[in-house]
Design a protein around this motif. Structure first.
Motif, PDB file in Angstrom:
ATOM      1  N   LEU A 311     -20.156  10.590   3.970  1.00  0.00           N
ATOM      2  CA  LEU A 311     -20.577   9.184   4.022  1.00  0.00           C
ATOM      3  C   LEU A 311     -21.128   8.838   5.404  1.00  0.00           C
ATOM      4  O   LEU A 311     -22.085   8.071   5.532  1.00  0.00           O
ATOM      5  CB  LEU A 311     -19.409   8.262   3.684  1.00  0.00           C
ATOM      6  N   VAL A 314     -24.732   9.534   5.999  1.00  0.00           N
ATOM      7  CA  VAL A 314     -25.661   8.525   5.479  1.00  0.00           C
ATOM      8  C   VAL A 314     -25.715   7.321   6.412  1.00  0.00           C
ATOM      9  O   VAL A 314     -26.785   6.878   6.822  1.00  0.00           O
ATOM     10  CB  VAL A 314     -25.239   8.080   4.065  1.00  0.00           C
ATOM     11  N   ARG A 315     -24.562   6.792   6.767  1.00  0.00           N
ATOM     12  CA  ARG A 315     -24.520   5.572   7.578  1.00  0.00           C
ATOM     13  C   ARG A 315     -25.044   5.816   8.989  1.00  0.00           C
ATOM     14  O   ARG A 315     -25.848   5.045   9.520  1.00  0.00           O
ATOM     15  CB  ARG A 315     -23.095   5.026   7.630  1.00  0.00           C
ATOM     16  N   THR A 319     -27.420   4.306  12.115  1.00  0.00           N
ATOM     17  CA  THR A 319     -26.779   3.606  13.229  1.00  0.00           C
ATOM     18  C   THR A 319     -26.494   4.466  14.455  1.00  0.00           C
ATOM     19  O   THR A 319     -26.142   3.929  15.504  1.00  0.00           O
ATOM     20  CB  THR A 319     -25.447   2.978  12.758  1.00  0.00           C
ATOM     21  N   ARG A 434     -24.012   8.554  -1.593  1.00  0.00           N
ATOM     22  CA  ARG A 434     -24.810   7.471  -1.007  1.00  0.00           C
ATOM     23  C   ARG A 434     -24.413   6.112  -1.565  1.00  0.00           C
ATOM     24  O   ARG A 434     -24.609   5.093  -0.901  1.00  0.00           O
ATOM     25  CB  ARG A 434     -26.303   7.757  -1.207  1.00  0.00           C
ATOM     26  N   ALA A 437     -21.514   5.171   0.640  1.00  0.00           N
ATOM     27  CA  ALA A 437     -21.941   4.978   2.025  1.00  0.00           C
ATOM     28  C   ALA A 437     -22.736   3.689   2.193  1.00  0.00           C
ATOM     29  O   ALA A 437     -22.706   3.066   3.252  1.00  0.00           O
ATOM     30  CB  ALA A 437     -22.786   6.164   2.482  1.00  0.00           C
ATOM     31  N   ASN A 438     -23.444   3.278   1.160  1.00  0.00           N
ATOM     32  CA  ASN A 438     -24.300   2.098   1.241  1.00  0.00           C
ATOM     33  C   ASN A 438     -23.578   0.804   0.909  1.00  0.00           C
ATOM     34  O   ASN A 438     -23.900  -0.246   1.472  1.00  0.00           O
ATOM     35  CB  ASN A 438     -25.491   2.242   0.289  1.00  0.00           C
ATOM     36  N   LYS A 483     -22.818  -1.917   3.377  1.00  0.00           N
ATOM     37  CA  LYS A 483     -22.008  -1.156   4.329  1.00  0.00           C
ATOM     38  C   LYS A 483     -22.883  -0.322   5.267  1.00  0.00           C
ATOM     39  O   LYS A 483     -22.559  -0.129   6.442  1.00  0.00           O
ATOM     40  CB  LYS A 483     -21.050  -0.234   3.572  1.00  0.00           C
ATOM     41  N   LYS A 484     -23.975   0.191   4.752  1.00  0.00           N
ATOM     42  CA  LYS A 484     -24.792   1.170   5.475  1.00  0.00           C
ATOM     43  C   LYS A 484     -25.239   0.682   6.848  1.00  0.00           C
ATOM     44  O   LYS A 484     -25.298   1.460   7.811  1.00  0.00           O
ATOM     45  CB  LYS A 484     -26.022   1.498   4.630  1.00  0.00           C
ATOM     46  N   THR A 544     -26.247  15.170   1.326  1.00  0.00           N
ATOM     47  CA  THR A 544     -25.011  14.610   0.770  1.00  0.00           C
ATOM     48  C   THR A 544     -24.417  15.487  -0.325  1.00  0.00           C
ATOM     49  O   THR A 544     -23.583  15.040  -1.123  1.00  0.00           O
ATOM     50  CB  THR A 544     -25.260  13.188   0.222  1.00  0.00           C
ATOM     51  N   GLU A 579     -32.460   6.669  -0.942  1.00  0.00           N
ATOM     52  CA  GLU A 579     -32.312   7.224   0.400  1.00  0.00           C
ATOM     53  C   GLU A 579     -32.616   6.199   1.484  1.00  0.00           C
ATOM     54  O   GLU A 579     -31.958   6.167   2.525  1.00  0.00           O
ATOM     55  CB  GLU A 579     -33.212   8.445   0.560  1.00  0.00           C
ATOM     56  N   GLU A 583     -33.278  -0.366   4.402  1.00  0.00           N
ATOM     57  CA  GLU A 583     -33.936  -0.033   5.674  1.00  0.00           C
ATOM     58  C   GLU A 583     -35.312  -0.682   5.807  1.00  0.00           C
ATOM     59  O   GLU A 583     -36.087  -0.328   6.694  1.00  0.00           O
ATOM     60  CB  GLU A 583     -34.059   1.485   5.827  1.00  0.00           C
TER      61      GLU A 583
END
Length: 656
Positions: A311, A314-315, A319, A434, A437-438, A483-484, A544, A579, A583
């Motif tokens: 996870l 992905v995040r 960041t 994902r 993670a998102n 969350k991502k 992932t 993906e 963003e």
């Protein structure tokens, strides 16, 4: 009339010189001359930064077009009726109220939440015309700065093209003595615009650095990988359905008889885009860029299980500062700032505790406090992500699609994603990494490095969200948090609800973006997909732990989808939406694919916030938002009618 037009033009030039705050810092009040602005290296460097200052700010969801405008990713607290957001530019467009009398987010003239890209182009031209003046600068550095500004010229043209389609090409500033008729520019055909963007970037490339060696001082400055990525993206736009053989624009012809968007399809445009992407990817690899993967060694300091480490891949691909998967990031910190450009008519959220975009997205983590978020994930995002088998949930025979909204109790098999023994929607079980993670969701974990409340693990607070327990007006209406975009390092104090924000530069282009664009271009080049198409989409999935497309779909209800060009196109598009979720890419993609009418007209739905029991809560309801009416003309934005009266050569955007 001629003298009036000339005076208007002269005024616009003066405004272009005086509008930028950073440029005002360059010139003393008693010496407002270009001679001073280019008198030495230090002054010239400040003017260089003024050219950068026009870059649209992707960290502001209320003014940047790609977030709240699009209806399909982010949902604002209170929907379109909340008093804090109802008059912000993004929400007005979201309601389908764009107009030609006083356009919202006007990046043509720089009004109503937009920055003037033409003012940016004039500033860039001033720099290029005077860059030879300073003597206390090395020729190598001078060439680099000139190359950077040429790239910025290309990017500002590209940004306009994405919003408006055919645009005037501002190759040079007009001489002050020019005949008024000569300054009445035309919108040029899209293909010519893209060719000019390509030309500018090719000119800039030799003098741009391959990498930035000092991230602290030069974060966001242009490199060869950045320039090549933007060039490839421009070519992708030219090849995509909106601009490549679109019959809907067949009647868009200007007073010269020029058709502004070709109605003839060209496969060669996809081939050119693929060539540009292949080269851009190669230079990115040469420069050290690679798909980001979170280190197990780094994760071990938090006692992370392998499932959680995935996870983080992905995040933190978003960041983690200066990670190798990011090709270009914003020069702005990921925060909210009041926009000073003619926004007095809008209500701007100015809550004292809303220090940045992460704060807007941050969830409540206790039963006895109001949620704090001002923006959530749209519900349809929860259904977008694949099952754990890497295929759409409605195509997976092992996934109970028909009962996806029914509550289900979590066991140990989901202990790293959902609190054991708790009930949540079946929709939240057996999903790909994902998804977890998102999205943050009821009874799911929201991993943070530091928090005053911990559930299940030292680094993992559990969301305690349920309709009946959420008092106040800040409740999460969709049931899903983003969350991502909240950095793992963000700290929370439960008692005071204060936050220690972890600032990062928001990514504009990631290597995964280029991989998926390359797969898309290759798929369009051939009658049937080949191994190279699968290779680049599979590289992204592999991060992932998902199997490749062909292997994954073998076990689906439609095992032959990857072998059909049209079906593979849909797979690639869904992969991009997954993906690159949240963003700022989806807004642009669905427009160039001509799929905006499919996504942006969905009725806003979410879990029943009035439900007092688990069974009552997990029922979908209309959460009160407006179902947007999307018309074909909305694919491109209008020019202000007043501007058309000043310049009779400009054609209004088609349909407006």
């Amino acid at each position: 009339m001629k003298y009036l037009i000339r005076n208007i033009w002269i005024f616009s030039v003066i405004m272009s010189i005086t509008a930028c705050d950073k440029f005002l810092d360059v010139i003393p009040d008693d010496t407002p001359t270009l001679d001073h602005a280019f008198s030495n290296r230090a002054a010239m460097e400040k003017f260089l930064f003024s050219c950068y200052s026009y870059l649209p700010d992707p960290t502001n969801p209320y003014y940047y077009p790609a977030y709240l405008d699009s209806n399909d990713e982010f949902y604002p607290r209170g929907g379109e009726s909340n008093t804090h957001t109802v008059s912000t530019p993004s929400i007005i467009i979201r309601r389908g109220e764009q107009n030609s009398n006083d356009p919202i987010q006007d990046y043509w003239m720089g009004k109503n939440g937009g920055k003037s890209m033409f003012q940016a182009l004039r500033t860039c031209n001033i720099f290029l015309e005077n860059a030879h003046a300073p003597k206390d600068i090395t020729e190598t550095e001078r060439k680099r700065w000139i190359a950077e500004v040429k790239f910025l010229k290309a990017y500002y043209h590209f940004f306009l093209l994405q919003l408006y389609g055919p645009i005037p090409l501002i190759k040079d500033n007009f001489d002050i003595s020019a005949d008024p008729e000569d300054v009445l520019v035309f919108r040029e055909p899209v293909d010519e615009c893209i060719a000019y963007i390509e030309e500018l970037i090719d000119e800039a490339l030799p003098d741009l650095p391959e990498i930035i060696t000092n991230n602290i001082q030069e974060d966001g400055r242009t490199t060869q990988p950045i320039a090549l990525a933007v060039k490839a993206k421009a070519l992708i736009w030219g090849a995509s359905p909106l601009f490549n053989g679109n019959p809907d624009y067949a009647g868009w012809v200007d007073s010269r008889g020029k058709q502004l968007i070709s109605s003839t399809y060209s496969k060669e445009k996809w081939e050119n885009a693929a060539t540009a992407l292949r080269y851009a990817i190669g230079v990115c690899h040469q420069s050290g860029h690679e798909l980001y993967m979170y280190s197990k060694l780094t994760g071990s300091q938090h006692n992370m299980h392998d499932s959680v480490v995935v996870l983080m891949s992905v995040r933190k691909a978003v960041t983690e500062r200066w990670n190798k998967g990011i090709i270009w990031s914003s020069m702005e910190s990921f925060g909210i700032k009041r926009n000073s450009d003619d926004n007095s008519k809008f209500l701007i959220p100015t809550y004292p505790d809303m220090s940045n975009f992460q704060r807007i997205l941050y969830p409540a983590i206790t039963d006895d406090r109001d949620p704090t978020s001002y923006c959530f994930a749209s519900f349809n995002m929860a259904e977008l992500f694949y099952s754990k088998n890497g295929i759409p949930i409605d195509e997976d025979p092992d996934w109970d699609y028909a009962n996806r909204y029914k509550p289900k109790q979590a066991g140990n098999d989901h202990k790293f994603y959902i609190a054991s023994g708790e009930k949540t929607a079946s929709l939240n079980f057996n999903r790909e990494p994902r998804f977890y993670a998102n999205l943050g969701f009821d009874r799911g974990y929201f991993e943070l490095e530091k928090t005053a409340v911990n559930y299940g693990a030292s680094f993992t607070p559990c969301l305690k969200l349920r309709g009946g327990s959420e008092a106040g007006s800040n409740k999460n209406e969709t049931g899903y948090y983003v969350k991502k975009l909240v950095a793992f390092e963000t700290a929370n104090n439960q008692t005071t609800q204060t936050y220690s924000g972890y600032d990062y530069r928001f990514p504009l282009i990631r290597l995964a973006d280029l991989y998926l664009l390359y797969a898309e271009a290759l798929n369009e080049m051939y009658d049937t997909p080949n191994d190279e198409v699968y290779e680049y989409i599979d590289k992204v999935r592999e991060v992932t732990g998902l199997k490749g497309v062909v292997d994954s779909w073998k076990n689906s209800r439609y095992p032959n989808r990857p072998f059909d060009k049209d079906e593979m196109r849909k797979i690639i598009q869904q992969e991009r939406m997954i993906e690159l979720a949240f963003e700022g890419q989806r807004f642009w993609d669905v427009r160039r694919w001509k799929r905006a009418d499919e996504f942006w007209t969905q009725t806003p739905i979410g879990w029943n916030q009035q439900g007092k029991t688990v069974e009552e809560y997990y029922n979908l309801v209309n959460i009160g938002g407006v179902t947007r009416k999307f018309l074909f003309k909305d694919y491109l934005w209008p020019i202000r009618i007043g501007d058309l009266r000043v310049n009779k050569n400009l054609e209004q955007t088609y349909g407006w």
